[in-house]
Design an enzyme around this catalytic site. Structure first.
Site, PDB file in Angstrom:
ATOM      1  N   HIS A 167       5.163  -1.818  -2.893  1.00 16.36           N
ATOM      2  CA  HIS A 167       5.345  -0.571  -2.141  1.00 16.36           C
ATOM      3  C   HIS A 167       4.456  -0.539  -0.897  1.00 16.36           C
ATOM      4  O   HIS A 167       4.915  -0.219   0.212  1.00 16.36           O
ATOM      5  CB  HIS A 167       5.038   0.617  -3.051  1.00 16.36           C
ATOM      6  CG  HIS A 167       5.436   1.946  -2.494  1.00 16.36           C
ATOM      7  ND1 HIS A 167       4.632   2.670  -1.643  1.00 16.36           N
ATOM      8  CD2 HIS A 167       6.553   2.693  -2.678  1.00 16.36           C
ATOM      9  CE1 HIS A 167       5.232   3.803  -1.319  1.00 16.36           C
ATOM     10  NE2 HIS A 167       6.404   3.844  -1.935  1.00 16.36           N
ATOM     11  N   ASP A 185      -1.785   3.443   0.553  1.00 11.76           N
ATOM     12  CA  ASP A 185      -0.710   3.072  -0.370  1.00 11.76           C
ATOM     13  C   ASP A 185      -1.271   2.186  -1.480  1.00 11.76           C
ATOM     14  O   ASP A 185      -2.417   2.376  -1.899  1.00 11.76           O
ATOM     15  CB  ASP A 185       0.408   2.370   0.416  1.00 11.76           C
ATOM     16  CG  ASP A 185       1.787   2.634  -0.165  1.00 11.76           C
ATOM     17  OD1 ASP A 185       2.034   2.214  -1.316  1.00 11.76           O
ATOM     18  OD2 ASP A 185       2.616   3.253   0.515  1.00 11.76           O
ATOM     19  N   SER A 235       9.560   7.169   1.343  1.00 13.42           N
ATOM     20  CA  SER A 235       8.455   6.222   1.533  1.00 13.42           C
ATOM     21  C   SER A 235       8.778   5.224   2.634  1.00 13.42           C
ATOM     22  O   SER A 235       7.883   4.727   3.319  1.00 13.42           O
ATOM     23  CB  SER A 235       8.183   5.447   0.239  1.00 13.42           C
ATOM     24  OG  SER A 235       7.407   6.179  -0.664  1.00 13.42           O
TER      25      SER A 235
END
Length: 791
Positions: free
Chosen positions: A235, A160, A578
């Site tokens: 994220h 990520d 996600s």
């Protein structure tokens, strides 16, 4: 004549000049498996020899090379012209050559673990239950987590945007030594040194060669990023903590929303960070990250060599690609060969059909569903009309304010179709100051619309869905009091503004509400099937919470991801597949801890065949239409980790079984030790825990094999039951399976045929129909979805 003759040299040079000017791009040259036992330098020299065959010099070949994949993946990434790439593709041993591109992949952007039954208990007793404990069917207490040792000993690799190591979710208090099997490193860089790794974050790497090849040398100011494993975005930290974060008491988002205990699914599992996603240069972070294929392949290759047990990838292609043109798919296949389980997000392009990412059968593809928690605010109009709204905005209104429609308060020169959008610098401050503005979705970011209202001096914003958005109302950390509403409510507000001389509105602040709605239900954004790369494999596989998930955040990014926003939050609420993917990755870590010898396919099967098809009200899980969701939305159902630990039977598959499946989709030369048979079995005969048969014309016989993994008494008998798709006959041969030992395998056939007396109208032809079948003993229900379309 002399003038004409002088043109010949120029005419001769034109093709040569065109060739020289041919634009170089990054291509990945993939060879499949390594042959023999070669040293790393031998592998790299082998890759150089291929490059030199199409380059003008050895120096040019070496300068063009970005990565030489040496561990499990055999291939390299290099700058090539299209002509050079075409020549390489024709050479012996080359499986595929595919072009990388910044827009090929994208990231697919608490209460959640409590809801699915994996919360860590605060005491040694399951009673008294806490006020907001989940329904018993989604709750399991200590026993399952204790049996799995909370994931201790399992290493989860997260690919990520990096990690924010200072987050409480990544503390290593009380954790034991790093597993001896770990072979990775803690790569240092800007604002990240070896001390940022610990017994929780046991390794961290970053991959930037592909990114720099496209955007030039890394520039911290333009990139708003760290040249290190540190996460500038949020994220990566969010996904990592959702999967394996430590338990943190009193965590909440900005404004106190979702306050409670935040924990990952496997809180004692170890975390390995592979940063391959980077901020877009000279852009707001809200626009998303860049994840280059060549960087991700290098990350997967290292993760395999480092010794991870699970890889979580909340990234996917922006459009479908054949498996040999998809770096994640090919990298995942090499991981599965080493019995590493790969979970990946399904994508956020729903509810349009055929929009799924990560479609390979060796990847666990995860869709997104809802929780039973909501953030409920309210909107009151001057005429008394009141409606509940979704809101996680921390700002409050003190009193009613005048209400205006954005189209009526814009500056001159705004395009007619954009006047309602509240785009940057579109609103006229003297007409907006102190008022609530109705803005419509469409162009521009949702957060950006609130910024524009604030810039113009507005008191609040009503963010209205347009028809294309449907009834799913998003919640964001806006800069002004905000209420999100559906298209139907938008129509009522517009009518009120039109007919009332002094329209006004009041936006009530949001609050966290539990048991607000039946859950889970499918989110609208979760990508839908069918599988457009190979419709013989039903996707997605499973669904997990992906809406309004609270998890760790980056200290370098605001909750809104806008540079003008100076607010900082240790935890943030975020939505997307996600977020659902790491839920499943955490569950996989627990299952790996309980069943260390299970294959990747066995774990997938256990998750799929034990999944729920009903919500906490014991009704079918609904789609955004209000109708029961079908397998193209939720796969086998909503995951139940505790049930998956004892599935009874599993549909297992070896690496060679995947190679055999590959023959059906023209993947024929990945492994030099394997050759496709002369008679290639159809893709639907791959031993998958679901069945998909497209374009059914006549009777089709689907073959499956199950393995007995039941606990306790090894003797068991399973009976077949079925709910066939409409217009389809489904039978099992045999319809009783008997086992007398653990590990015993039994084969059976599913005979699928169209019913002769079924009269179809034109809309039914080619449309998929859905059903399911199951094998049941006195303890287990082993359930599989069916999708069939009639030719």
């Amino acid at each position: 004549m002399k003038k004409l003759t002088s043109l010949f040299p120029l005419l001769f040079l034109i093709p040569l000049l065109a060739s020289c000017a041919e634009e170089k791009q990054v291509y990945i040259v993939y060879f499949g498996e390594h042959k023999g036992d070669k040293a790393f330098h031998e592998i790299e020299e082998h890759h150089h020899s291929y490059l030199q065959s199409v380059k003008e010099s050895e120096e040019d070949a070496r300068a063009s090379l970005l990565y030489s994949y040496k561990h499990s993946i055999n291939g390299f990434a290099a700058e090539l012209t299209p002509d050079q790439a075409s020549k390489l593709e024709k050479l012996a041993e080359v499986v595929s050559v595919f072009k990388s591109h910044p827009r090929k992949y994208e990231a697919h952007t608490t209460r959640s673990w409590e809801f699915v039954g994996l919360e860590e208990e605060e005491t040694d007793s399951d009673v008294p239950r806490r006020k907001n404990d989940a329904d018993d069917r989604f709750r399991v207490g200590r026993n399952f987590l204790k049996k799995a040792k909370h994931g201790d000993g399992i290493i989860v690799g997260v690919l990520d945007s990096g990690v924010w190591p200072e987050s409480k979710s990544f503390n290593d208090k009380g954790m034991g030594p790093v597993p001896k099997s770990w072979k990775g490193i803690c790569q240092t860089g800007v604002a990240f040194n070896s001390s940022h790794c610990n017994r929780k974050i046991i390794g961290a790497r970053y991959y930037v060669k592909g990114y720099e090849r496209y955007y030039g040398a890394f520039n911290a100011t333009a990139n708003k990023d760290f040249l290190s494993p540190r996460d500038p975005d949020g994220h990566g930290s969010h996904t990592a903590s959702t999967a394996v974060g430590r338990r943190v008491l009193g965590a909440s988002a900005l404004g106190g929303f979702a306050k409670g205990s935040a924990s990952g699914g496997a809180p004692l599992a170890r975390l390995a960070i592979y940063k391959a996603c980077w901020a877009k240069p000279n852009a707001e972070k809200v626009e998303g990250n860049i994840c280059l294929e060549e960087d991700m392949l290098a990350a997967i290759d290292d993760a395999i060599a480092d010794g991870v047990h699970v890889i979580s990838i909340s990234i996917g292609t922006t459009e479908p690609f054949p498996f040999t043109q998809d770096g994640i798919a090919m990298g995942a296949l090499h991981a599965v060969k080493r019995n590493i389980v790969v979970a990946a997000s399904a994508g956020n392009s729903g509810p349009k059909p055929g929009t799924l990412s990560n479609l390979a059968p060796w990847i666990i593809t995860v869709g997104a569903s809802t929780l039973d928690r909501a953030f409920v605010g309210g909107l009151v109009l001057g005429n008394g009309y009141t409606i509940k709204t979704d809101s996680i905005t921390a700002f409050k209104m003190d009193k009613f304010a005048p209400l205006v429609y954005a189209s009526n308060v814009v500056v001159p020169g705004i395009a007619l179709n954009e006047t309602s959008q509240c785009l940057p610098n579109s609103l006229k401050p003297e007409l907006v100051s102190g008022k609530v503005v109705l803005c419509l979705r469409g162009a521009g970011s949702r957060i950006g619309k609130g910024m524009e209202v604030k810039r113009a001096g507005g008191a609040g914003m009503i963010l209205g869905n347009i028809a294309a958005n449907g009834n799913e109302v998003p919640s964001d950390s806006h800069f002004v009091p905000t209420a999100g509403v559906t298209p139907t409510v938008v129509d009522k507000i517009l009518e009120y503004i039109k007919t009332d001389k002094n329209p006004k509105a009041f936006i009530k602040p949001g609050k966290t509400v539990y048991k607000y709605q039946a859950a889970p239900s499918m989110t609208g954004f979760s990508s839908r099937g069918p599988n457009v790369v190979d419709p013989n494999i039903l996707k997605p596989d499973i669904t997990a919470p992906g809406l309004y998930i609270l998890a760790a955040w980056s200290g370098a990014d605001s909750p809104s991801k806008m540079s003008v926003d100076q607010r900082v939050a240790g935890y943030n609420i975020y939505s997307g597949t996600s977020m659902s993917c790491p839920h499943v990755a955490g569950a996989i870590a627990l299952l790996k801890a309980i069943h260390p010898k299970w294959s990747s396919a066995a774990i997938r099967s256990a998750l799929m065949t034990t999944a729920w098809m009903t919500n906490d009200k014991k009704k079918p899980i609904q789609d955004t239409t209000g109708l029961p969701a079908n397998p193209f939305a939720l796969g086998s159902g909503h995951f139940r980790p505790t049930k998956a630990a004892d599935p009874g039977l599993v549909y297992d598959a070896s690496y060679r079984a995947y190679l055999l499946y590959g023959c059906s989709v023209n993947i024929t030369n990945i492994d030099p030790t394997f050759k496709c048979p002369s008679k290639i079995p159809p893709g639907y005969n791959h031993n998958y825990p679901s069945i998909a048969v497209p374009n059914l014309k006549k009777t089709v016989t689907v073959k499956r094999t199950v393995t007995n993994v039941g606990t306790g008494n090894s003797t068991s008998t399973y009976l077949f039951s079925v709910k066939p798709p409409s217009g389809i006959s489904v039978k099992a041969i045999p319809n009783i399976l008997s086992f007398n030992r653990i590990g015993q395998k039994q084969r059976f056939k599913i005979v699928i045929k169209p019913l002769k007396n079924q009269v179809m109208n034109a809309t039914e032809k080619g449309q998929y129909q859905f059903g399911w079948f199951s094998w049941t003993d006195k303890v287990h229900v082993v359930r599989s979805p069916i999708a069939v379309s009639l030719a």
